[in-house]
Design a protein around this motif. Structure first.
Motif, PDB file in Angstrom:
ATOM      1  N   ARG A 668       0.873  -0.977  -0.059  1.00  0.00           N
ATOM      2  CA  ARG A 668      -0.023  -0.023  -0.042  1.00  0.00           C
ATOM      3  C   ARG A 668       0.790   1.332  -0.105  1.00  0.00           C
ATOM      4  O   ARG A 668       0.507   2.403  -0.666  1.00  0.00           O
ATOM      5  N   ASP A 671       2.363   1.809  -3.447  1.00  0.00           N
ATOM      6  CA  ASP A 671       1.310   2.328  -4.204  1.00  0.00           C
ATOM      7  C   ASP A 671       1.125   3.605  -3.860  1.00  0.00           C
ATOM      8  O   ASP A 671       0.850   4.689  -4.878  1.00  0.00           O
ATOM      9  N   GLN A 672       1.155   4.223  -2.739  1.00  0.00           N
ATOM     10  CA  GLN A 672       0.867   5.765  -2.392  1.00  0.00           C
ATOM     11  C   GLN A 672       1.953   6.498  -2.999  1.00  0.00           C
ATOM     12  O   GLN A 672       1.661   7.700  -3.793  1.00  0.00           O
ATOM     13  N   GLU A 673       3.244   6.019  -2.811  1.00  0.00           N
ATOM     14  CA  GLU A 673       4.302   6.763  -3.344  1.00  0.00           C
ATOM     15  C   GLU A 673       4.393   6.802  -5.049  1.00  0.00           C
ATOM     16  O   GLU A 673       4.624   7.836  -5.387  1.00  0.00           O
ATOM     17  N   LEU A 674       3.960   5.777  -5.602  1.00  0.00           N
ATOM     18  CA  LEU A 674       3.999   5.725  -7.184  1.00  0.00           C
ATOM     19  C   LEU A 674       2.727   6.811  -7.382  1.00  0.00           C
ATOM     20  O   LEU A 674       3.031   7.406  -8.241  1.00  0.00           O
ATOM     21  N   GLU A 675       1.838   6.863  -6.729  1.00  0.00           N
ATOM     22  CA  GLU A 675       0.737   7.873  -7.061  1.00  0.00           C
ATOM     23  C   GLU A 675       1.107   9.102  -6.923  1.00  0.00           C
ATOM     24  O   GLU A 675       0.744  10.076  -7.848  1.00  0.00           O
ATOM     25  N   GLU A 676       1.848   9.586  -5.749  1.00  0.00           N
ATOM     26  CA  GLU A 676       2.595  10.900  -5.846  1.00  0.00           C
ATOM     27  C   GLU A 676       3.341  11.064  -6.906  1.00  0.00           C
ATOM     28  O   GLU A 676       3.369  12.500  -7.273  1.00  0.00           O
ATOM     29  N   LYS A 678       3.294   9.935  -9.812  1.00  0.00           N
ATOM     30  CA  LYS A 678       2.526  10.163 -11.133  1.00  0.00           C
ATOM     31  C   LYS A 678       2.091  11.735 -11.169  1.00  0.00           C
ATOM     32  O   LYS A 678       1.777  12.278 -12.087  1.00  0.00           O
ATOM     33  N   GLN A 679       1.588  11.918 -10.105  1.00  0.00           N
ATOM     34  CA  GLN A 679       0.862  13.394  -9.777  1.00  0.00           C
ATOM     35  C   GLN A 679       1.882  14.380 -10.045  1.00  0.00           C
ATOM     36  O   GLN A 679       1.611  15.520 -10.772  1.00  0.00           O
ATOM     37  N   ASN A 682       2.510  14.668 -13.688  1.00  0.00           N
ATOM     38  CA  ASN A 682       1.508  15.301 -14.316  1.00  0.00           C
ATOM     39  C   ASN A 682       1.330  16.951 -14.272  1.00  0.00           C
ATOM     40  O   ASN A 682       0.937  17.648 -15.157  1.00  0.00           O
ATOM     41  N   SER A 783       8.626   1.184  -8.662  1.00  0.00           N
ATOM     42  CA  SER A 783       7.899   1.264  -9.845  1.00  0.00           C
ATOM     43  C   SER A 783       8.356   3.026 -10.432  1.00  0.00           C
ATOM     44  O   SER A 783       7.358   3.604 -10.926  1.00  0.00           O
ATOM     45  N   SER A 787       8.376   7.535 -14.135  1.00  0.00           N
ATOM     46  CA  SER A 787       8.701   8.737 -13.987  1.00  0.00           C
ATOM     47  C   SER A 787       9.912   9.163 -14.654  1.00  0.00           C
ATOM     48  O   SER A 787      10.386  10.395 -15.024  1.00  0.00           O
TER      49      SER A 787
END
Length: 959
Positions: A668, A671-676, A678-679, A682, A783, A787
C-alpha cells in the motif's frame, strides 16, 4: 301506478299483504312490465323496502336488479335505484335500530353471503365497472359505494376479478379526477379497499399517477389542518407504500419525498390542536416511517434517509421534536420517526448530534431526550421512544459511541458541574431507585459499547465516587456490587428488571474483550456470586436471571486469556462441573432463548411493550445471545488439551496474519508513493503546456507588430511622393516626428518581449534543476521507471524550447538591425529637408533636437545588440549544461532499469513465500474447523484491524 299506491300504503279494506308478498309482487312487476315507468316505480319501491326487509329483497330481487342493470342502461334513474337497492342489501352499514336487533356476526354473515352470490357471476363486477365510468351522478356515486361494499365483504375475490378485467384499475383511477368532491372522496375509500394486501394492484395504482393526485388533494385540503379527506388519502398512501419496495422506489425517484416537508410546518402557537389534526399528523409521521422502516431493504432505506436530509424533512421533524405545546402522542411518534430516519445513516446521525434544544444555555437534543428517559414521571411510551431514538443514533455509529463514552472518561468530565452530559445521565439512571430507569440506562450504555472493543476497554477507566470519604470504584465494580445486593435495595418497579438490565450490560461489555473479562475476574466475589445464582432452585421469575448469569459466566470462560492463575479456563470449567453440573448449566443457559419476552424482542428493533413489567430484553442483545449460546456450550465441554491446541493454532494464525498484514502495508505504501510521483509528473506536464501556449501567443504578437510596422512604412513612402512644397515639407517633418515616437514605442515593446523571454528561460532552468533531485530521490523505488522516462522526455522538450528561443532571439536581432537602418534613413531625410525650410530658427532647433535623439537611440540600439549577443552566449552555456544533464539522466535510467529488475526478482520471491504461507494458513484453518473452532476470514480480520486503527486514532484525539 294503482298497484304501487296499494303497496306503498294507501287505505285498503282487505287484509294487508306481508312484506315478503309485497316484495314478490314488486319483483314480478320488474320482470314482466313492458313499460319503463312501471319498472322504475317497482325498483324505487324495492329500494324503499330494502333496508327493513334486507333478507327478503336480497333473496328475491337480486337477480331482477342485475337484469335491470344489463337491459335498462339508457335510463339513469332506474339504474341509480337498482344500484342503491343492491348497496342496501349487501352493505353492513345498518341503522342503529337494526344493529340492536341483529348481532354483528349475523350482519356480517348476511352481507358476505349476498356479496358471494353477486360476484359468483364475474360479469356482474365487470358490468359494475362499466357503470362506474358513467358521468351521471345518480349512476356513478351508487356504483362506487356498491363496489366499495363488495370489496369490504369479499376483498381478495373482487380484487382478482378487477385485476383480470381489461383496464379495470385504470377506470377506477379516474374517480380521483372527478370534480364532484363526494365522488372523489368515495373514490379514495374505494381505492383503499382495492389496494389492501395486493401488491399487483398497488403497483398498477401507483403507476397510474396516484401519488401525484393524492398529494394534490392533501395540499388542496390544507395538509395537516385538513379534514377527514386528508386522513383517507394518507391511509391510501400507506396501503400503496407499506411493504412494497417497488412503489417506495417509485415514490422516492418521483421526488415525492420533497412534497412531504410542508406537512410538518408547525407554527409557534401549538395550543388547541383539533383531534383531526392530531390524527392527520400521526398518519403523516407513520408514512415517513414506512419509507425508512428497518424491515425495508438497506439500500432503499438509506436512499430515502438521504433524500429526507437533503430536502429538509429531517430538520423539520427535529423542529417539532424541540417545539413546545406539541401533544404527547404526536411527540412520541415524532421521536420514533426521527429515530428511524437517522438509524444507520452517518450523515443524519451527525446532524442529529448537532441539534440543540431552545433552552438557556442551549443543550444538545440527545441530553434533553435522555433526561426524559431517566425521569420516572414521564409517560412509559415516551420513555420507550427516547430509548429507541438513542439506540438508532448509536446504530453503526462509532463516532457517536465514542462521543457518549467520552463524557464518562475522567479527562472530559466538566469539573464546574454547570452542564449535564449524556454519560452522567446514563450513570444516574443506572444507579437510581427506579427499576425502569435502571433497565433503560443499562440498555442505552450497552448500545454505546456494541461491536466496539476499544470503547469497552476505555470504559474500564471510569471511576465513580460512591460516598464521601470512601475511595472511588470503577463502573464495572459498581455494576457487580448492585447486582450482588439484589433484593436488599428498595426499588420502585420490578426488581428482576434491574438485574436483567445490569446482566445484559455486563454480557455486552465482556463479550469479545479479554481485558474486561480479566477486570471482572479480578474481583474475587463475582464468580462465587454467579455460581451461587445458577446452582439455586428458584421460582419462574428468577429463572431468567439464572440464565443470564450462566451466559455471563460462559462469556468469562470463552473470552478468558488465562492471565489470572486462579481463574484460568480449565479451573472455571472444573468449578462449573463440581458446583452446578454441565448439563444443569446448559439447561439454565437455555432459559433465555426459550422465554416468551425474548421471542418478542427478537422480532423488531423498536422496543414496544404493553407494560413496564414486560420490558426485559433488548433486540440487539437477542442477537448476541443467539451468537454466543452455541459456542459457550461447546467451550464448556472442551478438554484442556483441545484448548491448548486451539490457542496454539490461534497464535500461529495471528503470526501469519501479521506477516501478511505487514506485506500488504508495504505494498500500500509503495502504491501511494507511485501515485504521488505520477501526480508530480502530471503537474510538470501541465506547466510545460502552459509555457508552450505562452510562447505561441508571443510569436503571434510579434507577427502582428511586424505587419503594423510595414504598413507605417508604406504610408510614409506615399506621403513623400505627393508633397514637394514648403508647407508639404513641414507636414512631412511632422509625420517623421510621429513616426520616430511610434518607433520608440515599438522599441519599448521589443524590450519588454525580450525580458519576458529571458524570464521564461530562467523558469525552464529552474524546472531542469527541480527534475534533477526528483530523479535522485525516486531512484530506489520499485515503480519509478515510468517517472524517469517522462523526466527524460521533459528534458528533450526543454532542449527543443531552447532552440526555439534561440531562433526568436536571432529574429529579434534582425528586427533591431532593420530599425537601425530605418533610423539612418530618417536622419538623411531630415538633412535633405533643412535647406527647403529657409532660415527658420524654430525648425532648425527641432531638427537639431531630433538628430540628438536619433544618435542617442542608435547608441541604445547598439547596447541592446551587445546585450543580446551576451544572452546568446549564456544560452549556449545553458544548452551545454542541459545536454550534460540529459547524459547523466540516461546513465541513471540504465541503473534504475537494473534495480527494477532486481526488485522484480525480490517481489517474485516474496510472492512465492506468501503462497507457501497461505497454504500453511489454509491447512491450519481446516484443522481449526475440524476441531469446531470458528475461524474468521482474512478479509474480516483485515477490516477488523482497520477498524482498530481508526478507533486508536479517535482515542488519541480524545486524549
Amino acid at each position: 301506478m294503482n298497484f304501487l299506491r296499494g303497496v306503498m300504503g294507501g287505505p285498503s279494506a282487505g287484509p294487508q299483504p306481508s312484506g315478503a308478498e309485497t316484495i314478490q309482487k314488486l319483483c314480478d312487476r320488474v320482470a314482466s312490465s313492458t313499460l319503463l315507468d312501471d319498472r322504475r316505480d317497482a325498483v324505487r319501491a324495492l329500494k324503499s323496502l330494502s333496508k327493513k326487509y334486507r333478507l327478503e329483497v336480497g333473496i328475491q330481487a337480486m337477480e331482477h336488479l342485475v337484469r335491470v342493470l344489463q337491459t335498462d342502461r339508457s335510463d339513469s334513474e332506474i339504474i341509480g335505484y337498482a344500484l342503491d337497492t343492491l348497496y342496501n342489501v349487501i352493505s353492513n352499514d345498518l341503522e342503529e335500530e337494526e344493529q340492536e336487533e341483529n348481532s354483528p356476526k349475523q350482519v356480517d354473515d348476511l352481507g358476505s353471503q349476498f356479496t358471494e352470490i353477486f360476484i359468483k357471476q364475474q360479469e356482474n363486477v365487470t358490468l359494475l365497472l362499466t357503470l362506474v365510468e358513467e358521468f351521471d351522478f345518480h349512476v356513478r356515486w351508487p356504483g362506487v359505494k356498491l363496489l366499495t361494499s363488495l370489496l369490504k365483504q369479499q376483498g381478495p375475490q373482487v380484487q382478482q376479478i378487477i385485476l383480470v378485467s381489461p383496464m379495470g384499475v385504470s377506470r377506477l383511477m379516474d374517480l380521483l379526477a372527478d370534480s364532484r368532491e363526494v365522488i372523489r372522496n368515495d373514490g379514495v375509500l374505494l381505492l383503499q379497499q382495492l389496494t389492501k394486501s395486493n401488491a399487483a394492484i398497488q403497483k398498477i395504482v401507483a403507476f397510474e399517477n396516484a401519488f401525484e393526485r393524492l398529494l394534490d388533494i392533501i395540499t388542496e385540503e390544507g395538509n395537516s389542518d385538513g379534514g377527514i379527506v386528508v386522513e383517507d388519502c394518507l391511509l391510501l398512501l400507506q396501503n400503496l407504500l407499506k411493504n412494497n419496495n417497488s412503489n417506495q422506489n417509485f415514490f422516492k425517484e418521483g421526488s415525492y419525498i420533497q412534497r412531504m416537508k410542508p406537512w410538518f410546518e408547525v407554527g409557534d402557537d401549538n395550543c388547541g390542536w383539533s383531534a383531526q389534526k392530531v390524527t392527520n399528523l400521526h398518519l403523516m409521521l407513520q408514512l415517513v416511517r414506512v419509507l425508512v422502516s428497518p424491515t425495508n431493504p438497506p439500500g432503499a432505506t438509506s436512499s430515502c434517509q438521504k433524500a429526507m436530509f437533503h430536502c429538509g424533512l429531517l430538520q423539520q421533524l427535529c423542529t417539532i421534536l424541540m417545539a413546545t405545546g406539541v401533544p404527547a402522542d404526536i411527540l412520541t411518534e415524532t421521536i420514533n420517526t426521527v429515530s428511524e430516519v437517522i438509524r444507520g445513516c452517518q450523515m443524519n446521525q451527525d446532524y442529529f448530534a448537532s441539534v440543540n434544544a431552545p433552552s438557556n444555555p442551549p443543550r444538545p437534543a440527545i441530553v434533553v431526550l435522555l433526561m426524559s428517559m431517566v425521569n420516572e414521571r414521564q409517560p412509559f411510551v415516551l420513555r420507550c421512544a427516547v430509548l429507541y431514538c438513542f439506540q438508532c443514533f448509536l446504530y453503526k455509529n462509532q463516532k457517536g459511541q465514542g462521543e457518549i463514552v467520552s463524557t464518562l472518561l475522567p479527562s472530559t468530565i466538566d469539573a464546574t458541574g454547570n452542564s449535564v452530559s449524556a454519560g452522567q445521565l446514563l450513570c444516574g439512571g443506572l444507579f437510581s431507585t427506579d427499576s425502569l430507569s435502571n433497565w433503560c440506562a443499562a440498555v442505552a450504555l450497552a448500545h454505546a459499547l456494541q461491536e466496539n472493543a476499544t470503547l469497552k476497554e476505555q470504559l474500564l477507566r471510569v471511576q465513580l465516587a460512591t460516598s464521601i470519604g470512601n475511595p472511588p470504584v470503577s463502573l464495572l465494580q459498581q455494576c457487580t456490587n448492585i447486582l450482588s445486593q439484589g433484593d436488599k435495595i428498595d426499588r420502585r418497579g420490578s426488581k428482576v428488571q434491574t438485574r436483567v438490565g445490569l446482566l445484559m450490560l455486563l454480557c455486552t461489555w465482556l463479550s469479545n474483550c479479554s481485558i474486561a473479562v480479566t477486570h471482572f475476574l479480578h474481583n474475587p466475589a463475582n464468580i462465587p456470586f454467579l455460581t451461587g445464582q445458577i446452582a439455586e432452585n428458584l421460582g419462574e421469575e428468577e429463572q431468567l436471571v439464572q440464565g443470564l448469569c450462566a451466559l455471563l459466566l460462559g462469556i468469562s470462560i470463552y473470552y478468558n486469556d488465562n492471565s489470572l492463575e486462579n481463574y484460568r479456563k480449565e479451573k472455571l470449567k472444573q468449578l462449573i462441573e463440581k458446583r452446578i453440573g454441565r448439563e444443569n448449566f446448559i439447561e439454565k443457559l437455555g432459559f433465555i432463548s426459550k422465554h416468551e419476552l425474548y421471542s418478542r424482542a427478537a422480532q423488531k428493533p423498536q422496543p414496544s411493550f404493553s407494560s413496564p413489567d414486560h420490558m426485559m430484553f433488548d433486540h440487539e442483545f437477542t442477537k448476541l445471545v443467539k451468537e454466543l449460546e452455541g459456542v459457550i456450550s461447546k467451550a464448556i465441554y472442551k478438554s484442556s488439551e483441545e484448548d491448548k491446541k486451539e490457542e496454539e493454532v490461534k497464535k500461529t494464525l495471528e503470526q501469519h496474519d501479521n506477516i501478511v498484514t505487514h506485506y500488504k502495508k508495504v505494498i500500500r505504501e509503495q502504491d501511494q508513493e507511485l501515485e504521488e510521483l505520477k501526480q508530480q509528473v502530471n503537474t510538470l506536464k501541465s506547466q510545460n503546456e502552459q509555457l508552450q501556449t505562452t510562447v505561441t501567443q508571443q510569436v503571434s504578437q510579434i507577427q502582428q507588430h511586424k505587419d503594423q510596422y510595414n504598413l507605417l512604412k508604406v504610408q510614409l513612402g506615399k506621403d513623400n511622393q505627393h508633397h514637394n512644397s514648403h508647407s508639404d515639407t513641414v507636414q512631412m517633418n511632422g509625420i517623421q516626428v510621429e513616426e520616430v515616437s511610434k518607433l520608440k514605442e515599438e522599441l519599448e515593446e521589443w524590450k519588454n518581449k525580450h525580458e519576458l523571454l529571458q524570464g521564461q528561460l530562467r523558469e525552464k532552468d529552474s524546472l531542469i534543476e527541480k527534475l534533477k533531485p526528483l530523479q535522485l530521490e525516486t531512484g530506489t523505488e520499485q515503480s519509478s521507471q515510468t517517472s524517469k522516462s517522462s523526466a527524460l522526455e521533459h528534458n528533450n522538450e526543454l532542449q527543443k524550447e531552447l532552440e526555439m528561443l534561440r531562433t526568436q532571439i536571432q529574429l529579434q536581432s534582425a528586427e533591431i538591425a532593420k530599425l537601425q537602418a530605418e533610423n539612418q534613413k530618417l536622419q538623411v531625410m531630415n538633412t535633405s529637408a533643412d535647406p527647403a525650410l529657409g532660415d527658420s530658427s524654430a525648425t532648425a532647433a527641432k531638427n537639431l533636437e531630433l538628430e540628438g535623439r536619433l544618435v542617442q537611440e542608435v547608441k541604445e540600439l547598439k547596447n541592446e545588440v551587445k546585450a543580446l549577443s551576451e544572452e546568446k552566449a549564456s544560452l549556449k552555456q545553458h544548452l551545454d549544461s542541459s545536454n550534460s544533464t540529459v547524459a547523466i539522466l540516461q546513465d541513471e535510467k540504465s541503473k534504475l532499469q537494473q534495480e527494477v529488475a532486481e526488485s522484480k526478482k525480490e517481489q517474485d520471491d516474496l510472492l512465492v513465500l506468501l503462497a507457501d504461507q497461505d497454504q500453511k494458513l489454509s491447512a491450519l484453518k481446516n484443522k481449526l474447523k475440524d476441531l469446531g473452532v470458528p475461524v474468521e476470514d482474512e478479509d474480516d480480520i483485515e477490516s477488523g484491524d482497520q477498524a482498530d486503527e481508526d478507533e486508536d486514532g479517535d482515542e488519541e484525539e480524545q486524549d
